[in-house]
Design an enzyme around this catalytic site. Structure first.
Site, PDB file in Angstrom:
ATOM      1  N   LEU A 129     100.562 -32.261  91.224  1.00  0.00           N
ATOM      2  CA  LEU A 129      99.896 -32.209  89.921  1.00  0.00           C
ATOM      3  C   LEU A 129      98.920 -31.025  89.885  1.00  0.00           C
ATOM      4  O   LEU A 129      98.897 -30.254  88.949  1.00  0.00           O
ATOM      5  CB  LEU A 129      99.145 -33.537  89.697  1.00  0.00           C
ATOM      6  CG  LEU A 129      98.329 -33.712  88.434  1.00  0.00           C
ATOM      7  CD1 LEU A 129      99.228 -33.733  87.198  1.00  0.00           C
ATOM      8  CD2 LEU A 129      97.520 -35.034  88.485  1.00  0.00           C
ATOM      9  N   GLY A 250      98.312 -45.197  93.561  1.00  0.00           N
ATOM     10  CA  GLY A 250      98.179 -44.268  94.699  1.00  0.00           C
ATOM     11  C   GLY A 250      96.794 -44.296  95.297  1.00  0.00           C
ATOM     12  O   GLY A 250      96.617 -44.188  96.523  1.00  0.00           O
ATOM     13  N   GLU A 372      93.185 -37.285  95.307  1.00  0.00           N
ATOM     14  CA  GLU A 372      93.541 -38.346  94.342  1.00  0.00           C
ATOM     15  C   GLU A 372      92.310 -38.775  93.526  1.00  0.00           C
ATOM     16  O   GLU A 372      92.100 -39.947  93.227  1.00  0.00           O
ATOM     17  CB  GLU A 372      94.260 -39.518  95.032  1.00  0.00           C
ATOM     18  CG  GLU A 372      95.597 -39.061  95.620  1.00  0.00           C
ATOM     19  CD  GLU A 372      96.662 -40.123  95.772  1.00  0.00           C
ATOM     20  OE1 GLU A 372      96.548 -41.192  95.159  1.00  0.00           O
ATOM     21  OE2 GLU A 372      97.629 -39.854  96.507  1.00  0.00           O
ATOM     22  N   SER A 375      85.041 -38.631  94.239  1.00  0.00           N
ATOM     23  CA  SER A 375      84.162 -39.776  93.947  1.00  0.00           C
ATOM     24  C   SER A 375      83.482 -39.591  92.590  1.00  0.00           C
ATOM     25  O   SER A 375      83.241 -40.568  91.872  1.00  0.00           O
ATOM     26  CB  SER A 375      83.095 -39.914  95.037  1.00  0.00           C
ATOM     27  OG  SER A 375      83.701 -40.376  96.224  1.00  0.00           O
TER      28      SER A 375
HETATM   29  N1  COS Z   1      98.610 -46.652  83.103  1.00  0.00           N
HETATM   30  C1  COS Z   1      99.065 -46.172  81.926  1.00  0.00           C
HETATM   31  N2  COS Z   1      98.441 -45.165  81.260  1.00  0.00           N
HETATM   32  C2  COS Z   1      97.353 -44.639  81.815  1.00  0.00           C
HETATM   33  C3  COS Z   1      96.824 -45.083  83.052  1.00  0.00           C
HETATM   34  C4  COS Z   1      97.521 -46.146  83.689  1.00  0.00           C
HETATM   35  N3  COS Z   1      97.122 -46.633  84.843  1.00  0.00           N
HETATM   36  N4  COS Z   1      95.732 -44.370  83.341  1.00  0.00           N
HETATM   37  C5  COS Z   1      95.564 -43.514  82.320  1.00  0.00           C
HETATM   38  N5  COS Z   1      96.528 -43.674  81.407  1.00  0.00           N
HETATM   39  C6  COS Z   1      96.681 -42.968  80.159  1.00  0.00           C
HETATM   40  C7  COS Z   1      95.527 -43.254  79.224  1.00  0.00           C
HETATM   41  O1  COS Z   1      95.709 -44.421  78.484  1.00  0.00           O
HETATM   42  C8  COS Z   1      95.517 -42.025  78.331  1.00  0.00           C
HETATM   43  O2  COS Z   1      96.489 -42.151  77.326  1.00  0.00           O
HETATM   44  P1  COS Z   1      96.091 -42.054  75.768  1.00  0.00           P
HETATM   45  O3  COS Z   1      95.496 -40.694  75.590  1.00  0.00           O
HETATM   46  O4  COS Z   1      97.370 -42.250  75.037  1.00  0.00           O
HETATM   47  O5  COS Z   1      95.094 -43.166  75.565  1.00  0.00           O
HETATM   48  C9  COS Z   1      95.976 -40.925  79.268  1.00  0.00           C
HETATM   49  O6  COS Z   1      96.655 -41.568  80.362  1.00  0.00           O
HETATM   50  C10 COS Z   1      94.822 -40.142  79.778  1.00  0.00           C
HETATM   51  O7  COS Z   1      93.879 -41.034  80.299  1.00  0.00           O
HETATM   52  P2  COS Z   1      92.324 -40.856  79.983  1.00  0.00           P
HETATM   53  O8  COS Z   1      92.116 -40.625  78.526  1.00  0.00           O
HETATM   54  O9  COS Z   1      91.567 -41.971  80.614  1.00  0.00           O
HETATM   55  O10 COS Z   1      92.058 -39.571  80.801  1.00  0.00           O
HETATM   56  P3  COS Z   1      91.005 -38.463  80.489  1.00  0.00           P
HETATM   57  O11 COS Z   1      91.795 -37.317  79.976  1.00  0.00           O
HETATM   58  O12 COS Z   1      89.823 -38.925  79.767  1.00  0.00           O
HETATM   59  O13 COS Z   1      90.442 -38.195  81.929  1.00  0.00           O
HETATM   60  C11 COS Z   1      90.678 -37.726  84.210  1.00  0.00           C
HETATM   61  C12 COS Z   1      91.265 -37.662  82.824  1.00  0.00           C
HETATM   62  C13 COS Z   1      89.496 -36.799  84.426  1.00  0.00           C
HETATM   63  C14 COS Z   1      90.269 -39.125  84.542  1.00  0.00           C
HETATM   64  C15 COS Z   1      91.879 -37.309  84.984  1.00  0.00           C
HETATM   65  O14 COS Z   1      92.166 -35.983  84.658  1.00  0.00           O
HETATM   66  C16 COS Z   1      91.766 -37.477  86.428  1.00  0.00           C
HETATM   67  O15 COS Z   1      91.966 -38.579  86.950  1.00  0.00           O
HETATM   68  N6  COS Z   1      91.485 -36.364  87.147  1.00  0.00           N
HETATM   69  C17 COS Z   1      91.627 -36.353  88.552  1.00  0.00           C
HETATM   70  C18 COS Z   1      93.014 -35.936  88.834  1.00  0.00           C
HETATM   71  C19 COS Z   1      93.395 -36.269  90.205  1.00  0.00           C
HETATM   72  O16 COS Z   1      93.225 -37.377  90.674  1.00  0.00           O
HETATM   73  N7  COS Z   1      93.969 -35.284  90.857  1.00  0.00           N
HETATM   74  C20 COS Z   1      94.385 -35.449  92.182  1.00  0.00           C
HETATM   75  C21 COS Z   1      95.865 -35.298  92.266  1.00  0.00           C
HETATM   76  S1  COS Z   1      96.468 -35.686  93.851  1.00  0.00           S
HETATM   77  S2  COS Z   1      95.568 -34.459  95.041  1.00  0.00           S
END
Ligand code: COS
Length: 394
Positions: A129, A250, A372, A375
């Protein structure tokens, strides 16, 4: 290692799987963990785990997996991480992300072609990603998937931090499917199954990491990589949601990896405190030492309980699942940092040198607070979900 915590919670078959993981960790993983740090990525040990079924844990038997429940999976993963957290990472990524995403959103044809051999451990999967400028802000990724006249895709761009990006057989990779002149944010990202032997898939040099040095981490150049239409998973606009949904599970894998690291450090610390003598007595006799070990043990088991509670909520698809997944990942990784730091302290000067294992565990623990989701990102998700769960938006 004390494993009584799960014995009561697991059904007989789950216990067998967990016992097998513990045996492999004790006999195969732990004895060579320090050596593996200095060698190239050990695909053979991951294949060996695949032969035992550990690469198909969350895939149902109808697709050749073990079909275990989440708690069994996390228990096995923790055992493997106790033996060697770098090897456990390959197992965690493969099980939690590429296989689960295919299982949920793949077509029958995709499941036959890729999921089945992945579950049997014949193909190793990875997940991609992140990019150089799209870490916490994953939506801002720029790798481009351009649709061809015959409905296929051409991928261009660069991905980063890909675990097993060179050695894995298939990567679940996220790229923009929206047009450069019509960007759609999180609704403009697709998920693709990318075989790593395709022309145009070019892994970069391996990163020199602080810890988990036995694990392979590379960047990947996508250089006009051509894919047929069957390589797109689900809808072209839904990739980001699939990614976040996958990460919700994950992250529990990473929490369990952190728990395994912390448990290993605690075990070493207790054994050392019992044998190391200063002032004419084992240092474990001192109240200060016992208090330290007590705090380590308490923090570890509290994080484990939280992780297992989160596992049930994720498995049952409860509305609090996302918050609990973030709380568990955040707490387990921070507990692992505290426990490994204190384990180094228990060992004193010996804890600071490579000859003793707690030095490695301390370095290995750090990344669990970063990958992933950092914090900080997890605190943001937890805070946001507290409002969302009550139907309140801020
Ligand atoms: N099941 C189904 N849908 C999900 C979900 C789940 N478990 N988690 C999130 N979604 C959906 C949300 O419902 C949302 O959809 P809608 O816009 O239709 O409502 C969409 O996915 C985005 O979720 P959300 O609005 O909560 O995300 P944000 O854009 O506000 O925030 C963050 C995004 C910052 C939380 C996200 O970019 C993130 O987790 N960043 C870290 C990325 C990461 O972990 N990278 C490491 C990769 S592996 S090294």
């Amino acid at each position: 290692m004390s494993r009584s915590y799960t014995a009561a919670a697991l059904h007989a078959e789950g216990r067998q799987i967990c016992d097998l993981a513990e045996k492999v960790a004790r006999e195969e993983l732990r004895p060579r963990a320090a050596e593996r740090e200095t060698e190239d990525f050990d695909r053979a040990i991951v294949d060996q785990l695949g032969e035992l079924g550990f690469l198909g844990m969350l895939v149902p038997a109808e697709y050749d997996g073990l079909g275990t429940d989440m708690l069994t999976y996390l228990c096995a993963l923790e055992e493997l991480a106790w033996g060697d957290p770098a090897v456990a990472l390959s197992v965690s990524v493969h099980n939690s992300l590429p296989t689960r995403i295919l299982l949920r959103h793949g077509t029958e044809e995709q499941k036959e072609r890729w999921l089945r051999p992945m579950a049997r451990g014949e193909l190793l999967g990875a997940f991609s990603l992140s990019e150089a400028n799209a870490g916490s802000d994953a939506v801002s990724l720029t790798a481009q998937a351009t649709r061809t006249d015959d409905g296929g895709w051409v991928l261009d761009g660069e991905k980063m931090w890909v675990t097993n990006g060179e050695t894995a057989d298939l990567i679940t990779l996220f790229a923009r499917t929206d047009e450069p002149g019509d960007r759609r944010g999180k609704d403009g990202i697709g998920a693709f199954v990318v075989p790593t032997d395709r022309p145009g898939y070019v892994p970069g040099k391996e990163e020199e990491k602080m810890g988990l040095r036995a694990s392979e981490t590379v960047s990947v150049q996508l250089d006009g990589l051509e894919l047929g239409p069957e390589h797109l998973i689900g809808e072209p606009s839904m990739g980001f949601k699939y990614a976040l949904q996958g990460l919700t599970g994950g992250r529990l894998g990473i929490a369990s990896q952190a728990l395994g690291i912390a448990q290993a450090a605690l075990d070493h610390a207790v054994e050392y405190a019992a044998e190391r003598e200063q002032f004419g007595t084992p240092v474990g006799q001192f109240q200060g030492m016992r208090f330290k070990l007590a705090d380590m043990s308490t923090r570890l088991d509290a994080a484990r309980s939280l992780t297992h509670r989160a596992a049930r909520l994720v498995e049952d698809g409860e509305p609090e699942a996302r918050r609990f997944s973030s709380m568990a990942k955040m707490e387990a990784s921070e507990a692992a940092m505290q426990v490994t730091r204190e384990a180094v302290q228990v060992f004193g000067g010996y804890g600071y040198v490579r000859e003793y294992p707690v030095e490695r565990l301390f370095r290995d623990a750090k990344v669990t607070e970063i990958y992933e989701g950092t914090s900080e990102i997890h605190r943001s998700i937890i805070g946001k979900q507290l409002f969302r769960e009550r139907g309140l938006e801020t």
